[in-house]
Scaffold this active site. Sequence first.
Site, short mmCIF file in Angstrom:
data_model
loop_
_atom_site.label_atom_id
_atom_site.label_comp_id
_atom_site.label_asym_id
_atom_site.label_seq_id
_atom_site.Cartn_x
_atom_site.Cartn_y
_atom_site.Cartn_z
CG ASN A 9 -19.64 -9.74 -13.68
OD1 ASN A 9 -19.30 -10.77 -14.24
ND2 ASN A 9 -20.52 -8.89 -14.19
CG HIS B 35 2.68 -3.60 2.67
ND1 HIS B 35 3.05 -4.77 3.28
CD2 HIS B 35 1.88 -3.95 1.63
CE1 HIS B 35 2.50 -5.79 2.65
NE2 HIS B 35 1.79 -5.32 1.64
#
Length: 192
Positions: free
Chosen positions: A89, A119
């Site tokens: 969607n 990270h």
Amino acid sequence: MELEELLSQMAEEGVIHGGSEVNKAMVAVSDETRRLCAILNNGVYTNEEIRQQMSQITGQELDESFSLFLPFTSDFGKNISIGKNVFINSGCRFQDQGQIIIGDGSLIGHNVVFATINHDYDPLNRGTMYLKPIELKEKTWIGSNATILPGVTIGENSVVAAGSVVTKDVPPNTIVGGNPAKFISNLEDKIK
């Protein structure tokens, strides 16, 4: 660096160091993918044209049963695998450097985020990225505004409730929800 070599190194090493040759090659692919996503999201297209453009973004010939409502964004594009009878969607964001695998018959609601990168925690090393794949097994349903985090597998037939943040694997045939997502019920308890 050729794409196949880049994908292989990313999969084998599971890490991209800031400023490395792998990082530079990834950025080059990402730059092209962002350009392709901008083209995709700024036009009016038939379903077939959307499939063709998504095939270019992913580097995979998508089945004619694939359907996507725009807009759609991807950080990398070339590490997404999409099965048959998949519906995505509008407003979804795929960060696919770590790989996103979408099984046959999966439904993905509005504004879903797939994040395959973490990270480094060290502020001096934040440019280092750790990659882990996300996999949706067959016939999964991811509700609107859900976020699936690195390394998560969603089991066959399972449902992730809208707004959930999924931090751990989801067993087959279950419904999870919340932040972090927790078990709600077995799928068989909801089927009449």
